[in-house]
Write an enzyme that holds these catalytic residues in place. Structure first.
Site, PDB file in Angstrom:
ATOM      1  N   GLN A 145       0.874  -1.170   0.000  1.00 48.05           N
ATOM      2  CA  GLN A 145       0.000   0.000   0.000  1.00 48.05           C
ATOM      3  C   GLN A 145       0.912   1.220   0.000  1.00 48.05           C
ATOM      4  O   GLN A 145       1.420   1.628   1.035  1.00 48.05           O
ATOM      5  CB  GLN A 145      -0.927   0.012   1.219  1.00 48.05           C
ATOM      6  CG  GLN A 145      -1.798   1.246   1.350  1.00 48.05           C
ATOM      7  CD  GLN A 145      -2.807   1.399   0.220  1.00 48.05           C
ATOM      8  OE1 GLN A 145      -3.246   0.407  -0.367  1.00 48.05           O
ATOM      9  NE2 GLN A 145      -3.170   2.628  -0.101  1.00 48.05           N
ATOM     10  N   GLN A 148       0.301   4.451  -1.358  1.00 52.47           N
ATOM     11  CA  GLN A 148      -0.252   5.797  -1.183  1.00 52.47           C
ATOM     12  C   GLN A 148      -0.169   6.208   0.290  1.00 52.47           C
ATOM     13  O   GLN A 148      -0.510   5.399   1.168  1.00 52.47           O
ATOM     14  CB  GLN A 148      -1.707   5.848  -1.654  1.00 52.47           C
ATOM     15  CG  GLN A 148      -2.246   7.253  -1.842  1.00 52.47           C
ATOM     16  CD  GLN A 148      -3.705   7.263  -2.269  1.00 52.47           C
ATOM     17  OE1 GLN A 148      -4.512   6.478  -1.781  1.00 52.47           O
ATOM     18  NE2 GLN A 148      -4.066   8.156  -3.183  1.00 52.47           N
ATOM     19  N   TYR A 164      -8.379  -1.303   4.386  1.00 48.05           N
ATOM     20  CA  TYR A 164      -9.050  -0.252   3.630  1.00 48.05           C
ATOM     21  C   TYR A 164     -10.211  -0.825   2.819  1.00 48.05           C
ATOM     22  O   TYR A 164     -10.348  -2.030   2.664  1.00 48.05           O
ATOM     23  CB  TYR A 164      -8.066   0.449   2.693  1.00 48.05           C
ATOM     24  CG  TYR A 164      -6.823   0.931   3.392  1.00 48.05           C
ATOM     25  CD1 TYR A 164      -6.857   2.049   4.214  1.00 48.05           C
ATOM     26  CD2 TYR A 164      -5.619   0.254   3.252  1.00 48.05           C
ATOM     27  CE1 TYR A 164      -5.713   2.478   4.875  1.00 48.05           C
ATOM     28  CE2 TYR A 164      -4.477   0.677   3.902  1.00 48.05           C
ATOM     29  CZ  TYR A 164      -4.531   1.797   4.725  1.00 48.05           C
ATOM     30  OH  TYR A 164      -3.405   2.207   5.378  1.00 48.05           O
ATOM     31  N   GLY A 165     -11.025   0.077   2.271  1.00 52.10           N
ATOM     32  CA  GLY A 165     -12.136  -0.362   1.430  1.00 52.10           C
ATOM     33  C   GLY A 165     -11.676  -0.747   0.040  1.00 52.10           C
ATOM     34  O   GLY A 165     -12.118  -1.736  -0.531  1.00 52.10           O
ATOM     35  N   GLY A 166     -10.770   0.049  -0.509  1.00 53.70           N
ATOM     36  CA  GLY A 166     -10.263  -0.223  -1.846  1.00 53.70           C
ATOM     37  C   GLY A 166      -9.083   0.675  -2.161  1.00 53.70           C
ATOM     38  O   GLY A 166      -8.809   1.645  -1.448  1.00 53.70           O
ATOM     39  N   MET A 167      -8.359   0.339  -3.216  1.00 52.90           N
ATOM     40  CA  MET A 167      -7.236   1.150  -3.686  1.00 52.90           C
ATOM     41  C   MET A 167      -7.163   1.033  -5.190  1.00 52.90           C
ATOM     42  O   MET A 167      -7.181  -0.074  -5.750  1.00 52.90           O
ATOM     43  CB  MET A 167      -5.926   0.695  -3.037  1.00 52.90           C
ATOM     44  CG  MET A 167      -4.703   1.479  -3.491  1.00 52.90           C
ATOM     45  SD  MET A 167      -4.828   3.248  -3.078  1.00 52.90           S
ATOM     46  CE  MET A 167      -3.660   3.947  -4.260  1.00 52.90           C
ATOM     47  N   GLU A 168      -7.039   2.185  -5.858  1.00 56.50           N
ATOM     48  CA  GLU A 168      -7.197   2.278  -7.304  1.00 56.50           C
ATOM     49  C   GLU A 168      -5.952   1.942  -8.097  1.00 56.50           C
ATOM     50  O   GLU A 168      -5.673   2.577  -9.126  1.00 56.50           O
ATOM     51  CB  GLU A 168      -7.656   3.697  -7.669  1.00 56.50           C
ATOM     52  CG  GLU A 168      -6.674   4.822  -7.376  1.00 56.50           C
ATOM     53  CD  GLU A 168      -6.739   5.407  -5.986  1.00 56.50           C
ATOM     54  OE1 GLU A 168      -6.180   6.493  -5.777  1.00 56.50           O
ATOM     55  OE2 GLU A 168      -7.348   4.783  -5.089  1.00 56.50           O
ATOM     56  N   HIS A 188     -16.178   3.758  -7.678  1.00 53.34           N
ATOM     57  CA  HIS A 188     -15.226   4.795  -7.269  1.00 53.34           C
ATOM     58  C   HIS A 188     -13.821   4.475  -7.787  1.00 53.34           C
ATOM     59  O   HIS A 188     -13.141   5.347  -8.350  1.00 53.34           O
ATOM     60  CB  HIS A 188     -15.218   4.899  -5.742  1.00 53.34           C
ATOM     61  CG  HIS A 188     -14.296   5.957  -5.210  1.00 53.34           C
ATOM     62  ND1 HIS A 188     -14.695   7.262  -5.019  1.00 53.34           N
ATOM     63  CD2 HIS A 188     -12.988   5.909  -4.841  1.00 53.34           C
ATOM     64  CE1 HIS A 188     -13.670   7.970  -4.556  1.00 53.34           C
ATOM     65  NE2 HIS A 188     -12.618   7.159  -4.430  1.00 53.34           N
ATOM     66  N   GLU A 189     -13.399   3.214  -7.620  1.00 52.51           N
ATOM     67  CA  GLU A 189     -12.048   2.841  -8.061  1.00 52.51           C
ATOM     68  C   GLU A 189     -11.953   2.864  -9.580  1.00 52.51           C
ATOM     69  O   GLU A 189     -10.909   3.228 -10.140  1.00 52.51           O
ATOM     70  CB  GLU A 189     -11.672   1.469  -7.507  1.00 52.51           C
ATOM     71  CG  GLU A 189     -11.830   1.301  -5.991  1.00 52.51           C
ATOM     72  CD  GLU A 189     -11.137   2.374  -5.175  1.00 52.51           C
ATOM     73  OE1 GLU A 189     -10.224   3.037  -5.685  1.00 52.51           O
ATOM     74  OE2 GLU A 189     -11.531   2.555  -4.007  1.00 52.51           O
ATOM     75  N   HIS A 245     -11.361   6.348 -10.717  1.00 52.50           N
ATOM     76  CA  HIS A 245      -9.973   6.776 -10.521  1.00 52.50           C
ATOM     77  C   HIS A 245      -9.109   6.491 -11.748  1.00 52.50           C
ATOM     78  O   HIS A 245      -8.034   7.102 -11.888  1.00 52.50           O
ATOM     79  CB  HIS A 245      -9.372   6.052  -9.318  1.00 52.50           C
ATOM     80  CG  HIS A 245      -9.446   6.830  -8.038  1.00 52.50           C
ATOM     81  ND1 HIS A 245      -8.950   8.115  -7.914  1.00 52.50           N
ATOM     82  CD2 HIS A 245      -9.942   6.502  -6.815  1.00 52.50           C
ATOM     83  CE1 HIS A 245      -9.139   8.543  -6.682  1.00 52.50           C
ATOM     84  NE2 HIS A 245      -9.734   7.585  -5.984  1.00 52.50           N
ATOM     85  N   GLU A 254      -9.657  13.139  -5.542  1.00 52.90           N
ATOM     86  CA  GLU A 254     -10.811  12.521  -4.895  1.00 52.90           C
ATOM     87  C   GLU A 254     -12.129  13.238  -5.152  1.00 52.90           C
ATOM     88  O   GLU A 254     -13.168  12.590  -5.292  1.00 52.90           O
ATOM     89  CB  GLU A 254     -10.559  12.390  -3.398  1.00 52.90           C
ATOM     90  CG  GLU A 254      -9.386  11.477  -3.053  1.00 52.90           C
ATOM     91  CD  GLU A 254      -9.574  10.040  -3.540  1.00 52.90           C
ATOM     92  OE1 GLU A 254     -10.685   9.671  -3.931  1.00 52.90           O
ATOM     93  OE2 GLU A 254      -8.594   9.275  -3.500  1.00 52.90           O
ATOM     94  N   ASP A 284      -0.824  11.169   5.571  1.00 54.62           N
ATOM     95  CA  ASP A 284      -1.590  10.147   6.293  1.00 54.62           C
ATOM     96  C   ASP A 284      -2.368  10.755   7.457  1.00 54.62           C
ATOM     97  O   ASP A 284      -3.489  10.341   7.753  1.00 54.62           O
ATOM     98  CB  ASP A 284      -0.651   9.058   6.829  1.00 54.62           C
ATOM     99  CG  ASP A 284      -0.034   8.223   5.717  1.00 54.62           C
ATOM    100  OD1 ASP A 284      -0.511   8.332   4.571  1.00 54.62           O
ATOM    101  OD2 ASP A 284       0.922   7.484   5.989  1.00 54.62           O
ATOM    102  N   TYR A 307     -12.683  14.421  -0.486  1.00 54.24           N
ATOM    103  CA  TYR A 307     -13.702  13.691  -1.243  1.00 54.24           C
ATOM    104  C   TYR A 307     -14.993  14.507  -1.333  1.00 54.24           C
ATOM    105  O   TYR A 307     -15.502  14.777  -2.421  1.00 54.24           O
ATOM    106  CB  TYR A 307     -14.011  12.352  -0.564  1.00 54.24           C
ATOM    107  CG  TYR A 307     -12.859  11.385  -0.466  1.00 54.24           C
ATOM    108  CD1 TYR A 307     -12.817  10.241  -1.265  1.00 54.24           C
ATOM    109  CD2 TYR A 307     -11.831  11.578   0.450  1.00 54.24           C
ATOM    110  CE1 TYR A 307     -11.779   9.331  -1.167  1.00 54.24           C
ATOM    111  CE2 TYR A 307     -10.785  10.671   0.555  1.00 54.24           C
ATOM    112  CZ  TYR A 307     -10.764   9.553  -0.249  1.00 54.24           C
ATOM    113  OH  TYR A 307      -9.730   8.655  -0.147  1.00 54.24           O
ATOM    114  N   LYS A 325     -12.451   0.990   9.250  1.00 51.51           N
ATOM    115  CA  LYS A 325     -13.750   1.660   9.283  1.00 51.51           C
ATOM    116  C   LYS A 325     -14.738   0.929  10.176  1.00 51.51           C
ATOM    117  O   LYS A 325     -15.586   1.555  10.826  1.00 51.51           O
ATOM    118  CB  LYS A 325     -14.292   1.739   7.852  1.00 51.51           C
ATOM    119  CG  LYS A 325     -15.693   2.287   7.731  1.00 51.51           C
ATOM    120  CD  LYS A 325     -16.135   2.278   6.285  1.00 51.51           C
ATOM    121  CE  LYS A 325     -17.553   2.798   6.128  1.00 51.51           C
ATOM    122  NZ  LYS A 325     -17.991   2.793   4.713  1.00 51.51           N
TER     123      LYS A 325
END
Length: 613
Positions: A159, A161, A292-296, A320-321, A324, A343, A400, A408, A590
């Site tokens: 990860q 980002q 996380y929920g997702g990463m693009e 959403h991804e 991106h 975002e 971070d 967003y 989350k």
């Protein structure tokens, strides 16, 4: 220290734009999160050789950077690194002197390289660095077999980002620079490797017959934070003409069902934003511990298994991804101060995809939820906190630590406000598409975006001059204008939540299963969210809700998360084991953090926690 509000600036928009640096306190020609200077040289290509060592939790790497000089007499460069052990450096095959500077709290350590020769402007050099990562590299998560779904093989995912690629690869770790890459990755033969690139074959590792080398090619220039690698006991299923889903076998068929509409989303996005340039669009469902929920990541979106609801209701995360792929990956914020460009536009495009596939009312309903998320973030940070500005100053602040829903949802709110002022969704989406085409393959600042906005709507400059740009971009707190969203779908949720909040014990028999059967999953989520904003319901009400709606049976993680919090708030001790199970079966922050916080208020939870150990 109490942050000061930026005073309102009544100068013409062009004057306010030109003073972006002064207002934010940042230099738009540097990156406060990087040691590398993209004004002196730029990386054009990376050639990676990575050997994954699961016993020591390190990567032994060799990276060849093709670097272009942007000035004459160029002889030194600085790369970003973090906790890397650098073995050697060469320049065009000749040994090069190097040194590591002092370590910074979040930027890592500058890797200073002196070339054995000078370059003229426009000339290229291949700088090769041999190195090893640290077991504590912030970009890498090494999982034991017990932390995976299959429980038999280890797992690695990255990860990067926002500024963590430097702990995996020495590089110019800034979104202002885009480059292509080629990679060869050696892993144990029981594992499969995938990356944010197109697969380019595999072979037995000539150095070790117990390992396989996987090859990858990324021909579209992209920033370093989008380099991604995964290795594990992976399987895949085809879900479309340019898409596969990857996962451990325990999730792969569920994932194939859940994301079967990916191609429809891709086609819709292309109609809105232009051609998809990345070739492959695959989805990787990670182990439950993915936070996380997702990463693009290009060509390979990362997704949490909590999206596997069984009813495709959480596919909005994939929308959403997918979005991106245009806003963020193709057109990228030049520095993290301008993160809203990534975002805010992605949320706007994601909701336009939802509008096309569902309805305008659905887009409006999503926007209402987003506004509430923005209010929560502003309340958490404080209305005077400069981290709630749309355009940030990140001097001595890690991206971070600044992350929230502000870029967003405040970003979306600005774009939606402009949409309303300039002619509606079709008109404004025309601008977004043109903006993507104009800045494709490059990185941009807010100033460049705004200049293009004024140029595109040159016949509506009088409208744009009435926008309070200073309040939108450089002032903390909520936006200066609250959009008037269509509340049709939200009204149904409000009405049902009010019935429960006002009901007496004698009224409970009036509730029927049909109350929620007519609602979409998104509306059920909103209904429960509204109840969580009020004082806890009486336990009798919560038990009746379970009896009538059978919410325990819902596998949708967003619904289940809110329902279990509602139960625990009302001190229903039978819900504690279910909440504990959800908090420990997956690692998505989350869900996990709020569930643990809520459960810890119950003595019975603490006792059950001790029983588990």
């Amino acid at each position: 220290m109490r942050a000061q509000r930026v005073p309102v600036d009544y100068r013409p928009c062009s004057a306010r734009l030109s003073s972006l640096s002064a207002v934010t306190g940042l230099n738009v020609m540097s990156d406060s999160c990087s040691f590398s200077s993209f004004t002196r040289c730029v990386t054009k290509h990376l050639n990676l050789h990575l050997h994954l060592d699961f016993d020591r939790h390190v990567i032994r790497g060799r990276v060849a950077l093709t670097v272009e000089a942007l000035e004459d007499r160029f002889s030194t460069l600085t790369l970003d690194s973090s906790d890397l052990s650098v073995v050697s450096v060469t320049a065009n095959g000749q040994p090069a002197r190097f040194s590591l500077g002092p370590k910074h709290s979040f930027k890592g350590t500058p890797l200073e390289i002196t070339l054995p020769f000078d370059l003229s402007r426009g000339q290229h050099v291949i700088v090769e660095v041999t190195y090893e990562t640290s077991p504590s590299a912030t970009a890498l998560q090494w999982l034991t077999p017990e932390q995976t779904a299959g429980k038999k093989h280890p797992y690695l995912f990255s990860q990067c980002q926002a500024h963590h690629c430097r702990s995996m690869i020495p590089c110019q770790d800034t979104p202002s620079i885009k480059h292509t890459y080629y990679a060869q990755v050696s892993v144990p033969k029981d594992l499969v490797a995938v990356m944010s690139a197109v697969r380019d074959g595999q072979e037995v590792d000539p150095q070790d017959s117990g390992r396989i080398i996987y090859r990858f090619r990324q021909t579209v220039p992209m920033p370093s934070y989008l380099i991604a690698i995964v290795a594990g006991a992976l399987e895949s299923r085809e879900i479309g003409p340019r898409s596969r889903v990857w996962s451990e076998k325990e999730f792969v068929d569920k994932a194939a069902f859940e994301f079967s509409e990916t191609e429809a989303m891709l086609k819709t996005a292309e109609e809105l934003a232009g051609p998809y340039v990345w070739g492959q669009y695959d989805i990787l469902v990670l182990p439950p511990s993915f936070p996380y929920g997702g990463m693009e990541n290009p060509c390979l979106t990362f997704a949490t298994p909590t999206l596997l609801a069984g009813d495709k209701s959480l596919s909005g995360v994939i929308a959403h991804e997918i979005a991106h792929s245009w806003t963020g990956n193709l057109v990228t914020n030049k520095t993290w101060e301008h993160f809203w460009l990534n975002e805010g536009h992605t949320v706007y495009l994601e909701r336009m995809i939802g509008r096309c596939l569902e309805s305008e009312q659905f887009r409006q309903f999503q926007a209402i939820g987003g506004w509430k998320d923005l209010q929560d973030s502003v309340n958490t940070f404080g209305a005077n906190n400069p981290l709630t500005n749309l355009v940030l100053s990140l001097q001595d602040v890690s991206h971070d630590d600044a992350l929230s829903s502000v870029p967003y949802e405040k970003g979306f709110a600005l774009l939606y406000h402009l949409e309303e002022q300039l002619g509606g969704p079709e008109v404004f989406m025309g601008f977004v598409k043109s903006y993507i085409q104009r800045f494709a393959y490059s990185s941009v600042t807010t100033e460049e975006w705004k200049n293009y906005l004024f140029a595109y709507f040159k016949d509506k400059v009088d409208i744009l001059n009435k926008v309070d740009w200073n309040a939108w971009m450089f002032t903390p707190g909520m936006p200066p204008v609250k959009p008037q969203y269509d509340t049709t779908m939200a009204d149904t949720c409000n009405a049902l939540s009010q019935r429960w909040l006002q009901a007496k014990d004698q009224d409970l028999n009036s509730f029927k299963q049909s109350d929620v059967k007519t609602l979409s999953s998104h509306q059920v989520i909103e209904f429960l969210s509204l109840l969580l904003q009020e004082d806890p319901l009486p336990l009798t009400h919560v038990k009746k809700m379970q009896e009538v709606y059978d919410l325990n049976a819902y596998m949708n993680a967003e619904i289940r998360f809110r329902w279990l919090r509602l139960c625990v708030r009302s001190r229903w001790e039978e819900a504690v084991p279910l909440a504990l199970k959800m908090a420990t079966d997956q690692g998505r922050m989350k869900f996990t953090r709020p569930l643990f916080r809520r459960c810890l208020t119950l003595r019975s939870f603490v006792m059950k926690l001790f029983e588990c150990f």
